[in-house]
Scaffold this motif. Structure first.
Motif, PDB file in Angstrom:
ATOM      1  N   GLY A  98       0.842  -1.196   0.039  1.00 48.47           N
ATOM      2  CA  GLY A  98       0.084  -0.104   0.082  1.00 48.47           C
ATOM      3  C   GLY A  98       0.878   1.274   0.012  1.00 48.47           C
ATOM      4  O   GLY A  98       0.450   2.221   0.579  1.00 48.47           O
ATOM      5  N   ALA A  99       2.073   1.231  -0.440  1.00 41.36           N
ATOM      6  CA  ALA A  99       2.937   2.395  -0.631  1.00 41.36           C
ATOM      7  C   ALA A  99       3.001   2.855  -2.205  1.00 41.36           C
ATOM      8  O   ALA A  99       3.318   1.776  -2.874  1.00 41.36           O
ATOM      9  N   ALA A 100       3.196   3.926  -2.290  1.00 40.48           N
ATOM     10  CA  ALA A 100       3.020   4.220  -3.783  1.00 40.48           C
ATOM     11  C   ALA A 100       4.279   5.539  -3.834  1.00 40.48           C
ATOM     12  O   ALA A 100       4.439   5.957  -2.978  1.00 40.48           O
ATOM     13  N   HIS A 101       5.087   5.284  -5.174  1.00 37.65           N
ATOM     14  CA  HIS A 101       6.052   6.325  -5.304  1.00 37.65           C
ATOM     15  C   HIS A 101       5.431   7.216  -6.824  1.00 37.65           C
ATOM     16  O   HIS A 101       5.525   6.563  -7.619  1.00 37.65           O
ATOM     17  N   VAL A 102       5.011   8.204  -6.420  1.00 44.80           N
ATOM     18  CA  VAL A 102       4.256   9.028  -7.591  1.00 44.80           C
ATOM     19  C   VAL A 102       4.706  10.611  -7.432  1.00 44.80           C
ATOM     20  O   VAL A 102       4.212  11.292  -6.376  1.00 44.80           O
ATOM     21  N   LYS A 103       5.696  11.059  -8.292  1.00 43.95           N
ATOM     22  CA  LYS A 103       5.795  12.292  -8.176  1.00 43.95           C
ATOM     23  C   LYS A 103       5.362  13.183  -9.379  1.00 43.95           C
ATOM     24  O   LYS A 103       5.624  12.442 -10.803  1.00 43.95           O
ATOM     25  N   ILE A 104       4.844  14.103  -9.466  1.00 45.51           N
ATOM     26  CA  ILE A 104       4.148  14.932 -10.547  1.00 45.51           C
ATOM     27  C   ILE A 104       4.634  16.319 -10.452  1.00 45.51           C
ATOM     28  O   ILE A 104       4.550  17.023  -9.416  1.00 45.51           O
ATOM     29  N   LYS A 105       5.080  16.987 -11.658  1.00 47.14           N
ATOM     30  CA  LYS A 105       5.500  18.265 -11.629  1.00 47.14           C
ATOM     31  C   LYS A 105       4.874  19.125 -12.748  1.00 47.14           C
ATOM     32  O   LYS A 105       4.934  18.418 -14.069  1.00 47.14           O
ATOM     33  N   ILE A 106       4.379  20.157 -12.715  1.00 48.81           N
ATOM     34  CA  ILE A 106       3.627  20.767 -13.598  1.00 48.81           C
ATOM     35  C   ILE A 106       4.036  22.375 -13.902  1.00 48.81           C
ATOM     36  O   ILE A 106       4.030  22.893 -12.739  1.00 48.81           O
ATOM     37  N   LEU A 107       4.509  22.614 -14.951  1.00 54.03           N
ATOM     38  CA  LEU A 107       5.260  23.897 -15.072  1.00 54.03           C
ATOM     39  C   LEU A 107       4.763  24.804 -16.098  1.00 54.03           C
ATOM     40  O   LEU A 107       4.731  24.065 -17.327  1.00 54.03           O
ATOM     41  N   ILE A 108       4.048  25.803 -16.174  1.00 54.51           N
ATOM     42  CA  ILE A 108       3.205  26.463 -17.050  1.00 54.51           C
ATOM     43  C   ILE A 108       4.405  27.864 -17.294  1.00 54.51           C
ATOM     44  O   ILE A 108       4.538  28.576 -16.250  1.00 54.51           O
ATOM     45  N   THR A 109       4.986  27.945 -18.688  1.00 57.62           N
ATOM     46  CA  THR A 109       5.576  29.119 -18.957  1.00 57.62           C
ATOM     47  C   THR A 109       4.872  29.829 -20.053  1.00 57.62           C
ATOM     48  O   THR A 109       5.028  29.122 -21.364  1.00 57.62           O
ATOM     49  N   ASP A 110       4.501  30.918 -19.934  1.00 53.31           N
ATOM     50  CA  ASP A 110       3.566  31.676 -21.238  1.00 53.31           C
ATOM     51  C   ASP A 110       2.698  30.726 -21.724  1.00 53.31           C
ATOM     52  O   ASP A 110       1.692  30.385 -20.773  1.00 53.31           O
ATOM     53  N   TRP A 145       5.733  16.569 -16.031  1.00 56.44           N
ATOM     54  CA  TRP A 145       6.505  15.287 -15.703  1.00 56.44           C
ATOM     55  C   TRP A 145       5.931  14.369 -14.570  1.00 56.44           C
ATOM     56  O   TRP A 145       5.273  14.880 -13.730  1.00 56.44           O
ATOM     57  N   ILE A 146       6.047  13.161 -14.849  1.00 61.41           N
ATOM     58  CA  ILE A 146       5.417  12.352 -13.684  1.00 61.41           C
ATOM     59  C   ILE A 146       6.491  10.870 -13.836  1.00 61.41           C
ATOM     60  O   ILE A 146       7.029  10.701 -14.822  1.00 61.41           O
ATOM     61  N   GLU A 147       6.591  10.546 -12.562  1.00 58.53           N
ATOM     62  CA  GLU A 147       7.473   9.583 -12.160  1.00 58.53           C
ATOM     63  C   GLU A 147       6.908   8.431 -11.327  1.00 58.53           C
ATOM     64  O   GLU A 147       6.274   8.762 -10.136  1.00 58.53           O
ATOM     65  N   ASN A 148       6.907   7.094 -11.571  1.00 56.60           N
ATOM     66  CA  ASN A 148       6.598   6.081 -10.658  1.00 56.60           C
ATOM     67  C   ASN A 148       7.457   4.986 -10.669  1.00 56.60           C
ATOM     68  O   ASN A 148       8.342   4.685 -11.542  1.00 56.60           O
ATOM     69  N   THR A 149       7.595   4.338  -9.679  1.00 55.34           N
ATOM     70  CA  THR A 149       8.132   2.906  -9.591  1.00 55.34           C
ATOM     71  C   THR A 149       7.595   1.900 -10.295  1.00 55.34           C
ATOM     72  O   THR A 149       6.426   1.885 -10.646  1.00 55.34           O
ATOM     73  N   ILE A 150       8.277   1.048 -10.908  1.00 55.34           N
ATOM     74  CA  ILE A 150       7.883  -0.232 -11.534  1.00 55.34           C
ATOM     75  C   ILE A 150       8.567  -1.556 -11.434  1.00 55.34           C
ATOM     76  O   ILE A 150       8.267  -2.476 -12.067  1.00 55.34           O
ATOM     77  N   GLU A 151       9.080  -1.624 -10.194  1.00 57.56           N
ATOM     78  CA  GLU A 151       9.823  -2.671  -9.848  1.00 57.56           C
ATOM     79  C   GLU A 151       8.783  -3.932  -9.645  1.00 57.56           C
ATOM     80  O   GLU A 151       9.210  -5.159  -9.670  1.00 57.56           O
ATOM     81  N   ASN A 152       7.621  -3.440  -9.391  1.00 55.81           N
ATOM     82  CA  ASN A 152       6.353  -4.678  -9.212  1.00 55.81           C
ATOM     83  C   ASN A 152       5.450  -4.885 -10.412  1.00 55.81           C
ATOM     84  O   ASN A 152       4.616  -5.572 -10.260  1.00 55.81           O
ATOM     85  N   TYR A 153       5.854  -4.140 -11.367  1.00 50.24           N
ATOM     86  CA  TYR A 153       5.004  -3.974 -12.626  1.00 50.24           C
ATOM     87  C   TYR A 153       5.260  -5.384 -13.395  1.00 50.24           C
ATOM     88  O   TYR A 153       6.174  -5.927 -13.664  1.00 50.24           O
ATOM     89  N   VAL A 154       3.884  -5.884 -13.683  1.00 51.76           N
ATOM     90  CA  VAL A 154       3.818  -7.248 -14.437  1.00 51.76           C
ATOM     91  C   VAL A 154       2.765  -6.809 -15.553  1.00 51.76           C
ATOM     92  O   VAL A 154       1.746  -6.565 -15.230  1.00 51.76           O
ATOM     93  N   LYS A 155       3.235  -6.690 -16.886  1.00 54.43           N
ATOM     94  CA  LYS A 155       2.347  -6.352 -17.924  1.00 54.43           C
ATOM     95  C   LYS A 155       1.239  -7.368 -18.331  1.00 54.43           C
ATOM     96  O   LYS A 155       1.468  -8.606 -18.399  1.00 54.43           O
ATOM     97  N   ASP A 156       0.157  -6.796 -18.422  1.00 51.11           N
ATOM     98  CA  ASP A 156      -1.127  -7.690 -19.088  1.00 51.11           C
ATOM     99  C   ASP A 156      -1.322  -7.224 -20.366  1.00 51.11           C
ATOM    100  O   ASP A 156      -1.862  -6.084 -20.659  1.00 51.11           O
ATOM    101  N   PRO A 157      -0.863  -7.890 -21.535  1.00 48.66           N
ATOM    102  CA  PRO A 157      -1.082  -7.494 -22.688  1.00 48.66           C
ATOM    103  C   PRO A 157      -2.407  -7.322 -23.198  1.00 48.66           C
ATOM    104  O   PRO A 157      -2.766  -6.586 -24.217  1.00 48.66           O
ATOM    105  N   GLU A 158      -3.490  -7.852 -22.716  1.00 49.13           N
ATOM    106  CA  GLU A 158      -4.819  -7.565 -23.067  1.00 49.13           C
ATOM    107  C   GLU A 158      -5.293  -6.418 -22.492  1.00 49.13           C
ATOM    108  O   GLU A 158      -6.375  -5.855 -23.233  1.00 49.13           O
TER     109      GLU A 158
END
Length: 370
Positions: free
Chosen positions: A291-303, A309-322
């Motif tokens: 139940g721990a999450a690593h999600v970091k988001i940064k939004i920069l508006i210039t003119d 930018w968004i970053e998250n961990t993927i060490e426990n990622y198992v791809k479901d092709p369907e």
């Protein structure tokens, strides 16, 4: 209302054509400025037959033959009409063609003497009337000019109409595809949100009411704001922040969930629900079994530029092709449709993190889609 517009357009075209013809006819009258009484019937016949030839060519010959690539038929019929009009004018309305001065005089010959002929010793000339070729074909240049202008105008009109029809068809196709992609986002988001609330309910958490209230705010935004072509960037960012708060309610460790917004979000507009797919995927694959999450988001508006930018961990990622990747494919298609040549999407991945960087030119969204 649309029928009235079509009628007005038709009237305007007729009026425009009338004004153009009147202008040309009046211009051609300048040659009779000093002797207005010298205007003969051929002047009127020339313009009447010219106008008839113009519209015969415009409405029938060009669409039926020229645009269908039946070139020989087109030229035969066109020159046949020109010849017919010329014969009528020469025989009935241009008498000077029959009374031209002799161009050539044949050699004199003696005429036999006799009571039925000229007096003895007198000669006469047998004169052969020959009309110069230029005078025979000269008036036809008027018809050739008329038929050429008519063909060019009709061809350009058809080309323009075809281009407009292609643009309208492409616009409708793009609009249909965008609606489909947006509708795909809604159930995808709802499934993830209900899954979060289910987790809270399964734990018999007191946070379930707060989660339902947050979900209702998110649904209200989706129902009443996202049907527009664009939404205020400020509302879209608030929507993302509410979604993150909803996700936090079900997690045990939220220390590594961060969102930072820099710059002025007011008076900026963006395609609705454009960024949420990145956030959904980040929480889906950035949360571990504890139940721990690593999600970091940064939004920069210039003119008018937005960097996301968004970053998250993927060490426990198992791809479901369907079932996996729907959101990312969705957003890539929408970016290509709405921000062509106005966005840059970079996705990087290593053994630990999955990172996305999106650069967007907010003022170059294609808002012509109806």
């Amino acid at each position: 209302m649309q029928l009235d517009t079509i009628k007005n357009t038709g009237y305007n075209k007729i009026l425009f054509h009338c004004v153009i013809w009147i202008f040309f006819i009046l211009t051609s009258l300048i040659q009779f400025y000093e002797s207005p009484f010298k205007i003969n019937n051929d002047f009127y016949v020339q313009w009447i037959t010219g106008i008839v030839l113009f519209y015969l060519n415009y409405f029938y010959l060009v669409p039926i033959y020229l645009l269908q690539k039946k070139y020989w038929f087109y030229f035969i019929v066109a020159f046949g009409l020109i010849a017919a009009f010329m014969i009528i004018r020469i025989n009935y309305f241009i008498p000077e063609f029959r009374h031209l001065r002799p161009e050539n005089v044949m050699p004199a010959r003696m005429i036999p003497e006799g009571p039925h002929f000229f007096p003895k010793g007198r000669m006469t000339h047998r004169i052969e009337m020959r009309q110069p070729l230029f005078f025979k074909i000269g008036p036809s240049f008027f018809y050739i000019l008329i038929i050429t202008i008519s063909a060019i105008i009709r061809t350009l009109t058809e080309f323009y109409n075809n281009q407009q029809n292609k643009l309208i068809a492409e616009t409708h196709r793009t609009n249909t595809e965008l609606i489909y992609l947006r509708k795909q986002t809604n159930p995808h988001f709802l499934f993830n949100s209900l899954n979060s609330i289910y987790s809270l309910a399964h734990k018999k958490s007191d946070l379930v009411p707060d989660a339902i209230v947050t979900l209702s705010e998110l649904m209200r935004y989706m129902l009443y704001e996202t049907d527009n072509k664009t939404v205020a960037l400020e509302k879209e960012v608030n929507y993302i922040q509410n979604y993150i708060e909803l996700q936090k309610l079900r997690l045990n460790n939220i220390e590594d969930i961060v969102i930072n917004v820099h710059g002025n979000t007011r008076n900026k507009f963006i395609e609705p629900l454009l960024l949420i797919s990145f956030v959904e995927n980040a929480f889906k694959y950035g949360t571990d079994y504890k139940g721990a999450a690593h999600v970091k988001i940064k939004i920069l508006i210039t003119d008018n530029n937005l960097d996301f930018w968004i970053e998250n961990t993927i060490e426990n990622y198992v791809k479901d092709p369907e079932n996996s990747g729907i959101g990312l494919v969705n957003i890539q298609n929408r970016l290509d449709l709405l921000y062509p040549n106005a966005h840059e999407l970079t996705i990087t991945q290593d053994n630990e993190y999955y990172r996305v960087h999106l650069n967007l030119k907010l003022d170059e969204i294609k808002t012509s889609i109806d």
